[in-house]
Design a protein around this motif. Sequence first.
Motif, PDB file in Angstrom:
ATOM      1  N   GLU A 251       0.872  -1.182   0.000  1.00  0.00           N
ATOM      2  CA  GLU A 251       0.000   0.000   0.000  1.00  0.00           C
ATOM      3  C   GLU A 251       0.905   1.227   0.000  1.00  0.00           C
ATOM      4  O   GLU A 251       1.885   1.280   0.745  1.00  0.00           O
ATOM      5  N   PHE A 252       0.561   2.205  -0.836  1.00  0.00           N
ATOM      6  CA  PHE A 252       1.406   3.385  -1.004  1.00  0.00           C
ATOM      7  C   PHE A 252       0.512   4.585  -1.286  1.00  0.00           C
ATOM      8  O   PHE A 252      -0.113   4.657  -2.336  1.00  0.00           O
ATOM      9  N   GLY A 253       0.401   5.487  -0.322  1.00  0.00           N
ATOM     10  CA  GLY A 253      -0.456   6.644  -0.506  1.00  0.00           C
ATOM     11  C   GLY A 253      -0.270   7.650   0.608  1.00  0.00           C
ATOM     12  O   GLY A 253       0.494   7.417   1.555  1.00  0.00           O
ATOM     13  N   PRO A 254      -0.957   8.784   0.525  1.00  0.00           N
ATOM     14  CA  PRO A 254      -0.787   9.843   1.528  1.00  0.00           C
ATOM     15  C   PRO A 254      -1.200   9.426   2.935  1.00  0.00           C
ATOM     16  O   PRO A 254      -0.779  10.051   3.916  1.00  0.00           O
ATOM     17  N   ASP A 255      -2.035   8.385   3.046  1.00  0.00           N
ATOM     18  CA  ASP A 255      -2.459   7.922   4.372  1.00  0.00           C
ATOM     19  C   ASP A 255      -1.458   6.955   5.006  1.00  0.00           C
ATOM     20  O   ASP A 255      -1.631   6.558   6.157  1.00  0.00           O
ATOM     21  N   GLY A 256      -0.460   6.557   4.243  1.00  0.00           N
ATOM     22  CA  GLY A 256       0.556   5.682   4.799  1.00  0.00           C
ATOM     23  C   GLY A 256       1.074   4.670   3.802  1.00  0.00           C
ATOM     24  O   GLY A 256       0.598   4.587   2.655  1.00  0.00           O
ATOM     25  N   VAL A 257       2.070   3.910   4.243  1.00  0.00           N
ATOM     26  CA  VAL A 257       2.696   2.891   3.402  1.00  0.00           C
ATOM     27  C   VAL A 257       2.765   1.587   4.189  1.00  0.00           C
ATOM     28  O   VAL A 257       3.207   1.564   5.341  1.00  0.00           O
ATOM     29  N   VAL A 258       2.296   0.520   3.566  1.00  0.00           N
ATOM     30  CA  VAL A 258       2.391  -0.812   4.155  1.00  0.00           C
ATOM     31  C   VAL A 258       3.432  -1.597   3.372  1.00  0.00           C
ATOM     32  O   VAL A 258       3.420  -1.615   2.137  1.00  0.00           O
ATOM     33  N   MET A 259       4.335  -2.259   4.106  1.00  0.00           N
ATOM     34  CA  MET A 259       5.366  -3.059   3.474  1.00  0.00           C
ATOM     35  C   MET A 259       5.299  -4.480   4.008  1.00  0.00           C
ATOM     36  O   MET A 259       5.013  -4.697   5.189  1.00  0.00           O
ATOM     37  N   GLU A 260       5.538  -5.434   3.123  1.00  0.00           N
ATOM     38  CA  GLU A 260       5.535  -6.846   3.499  1.00  0.00           C
ATOM     39  C   GLU A 260       6.814  -7.497   2.991  1.00  0.00           C
ATOM     40  O   GLU A 260       7.301  -7.169   1.911  1.00  0.00           O
ATOM     41  N   GLY A 261       7.339  -8.422   3.793  1.00  0.00           N
ATOM     42  CA  GLY A 261       8.552  -9.099   3.377  1.00  0.00           C
ATOM     43  C   GLY A 261       9.106  -9.968   4.478  1.00  0.00           C
ATOM     44  O   GLY A 261       8.381 -10.391   5.385  1.00  0.00           O
TER      45      GLY A 261
END
Length: 204
Positions: free
Chosen positions: A94-104
Amino acid sequence: MTDTDQQSTPFPEIKPVDTGPELGRFMTAMRRLQDVVVSTDPDQDLWADAAGQIEELCARLEVHRAPQGVAPAGRGPHLPGLGHPLMPPWTMTEFGPDGVVMEGHFSRFHVGGNNAVHGGVIPLFYDWHFGMIVSAADRANSRTAYLHVDYRKITPIDQPLVSHGRIHSIEGRKAFVTATMTDSDGNVLSEANGLMLRLLPHQP
């Protein structure tokens, strides 16, 4: 180069690039090499032979040097770690002005001891995550003023992990950022907060 020259150099513009599958394959091989190097014990002749092969590859790549912003490493948003071997193999979901979610996940290369991720790797990850957060909020060309990490549990290797991050508040050029890393069961492994300072036009 003097300090004055450095201060007058504008921050280079870095744009994402579609690298195609070849760079992804290469970076996967690089990450495997990093894992293998820290987890094997061959005889000395094999070390020497491997060093020669790596030196030969470096010589082949050296003639294709490119400046920052042209070299594709670190500019592939579809690749784990943006296609940069320094970054752990995480991707943005997820990538946007409300935040970024990263998985790995982390691997053997990132171990500090007893199959736990090295304590210094985790701030590196958060620093990268914070950079993506401010970029997603259209606050690119920012640098880390400070970064604080609270380690809640041991961070394991070879297990799927998630990190949620966002801008907590903004004061002019200052963006206060937070992020939390969890495992697949929702256990909080670490939390981070930091200050990302947007650069002035003349600042490097």
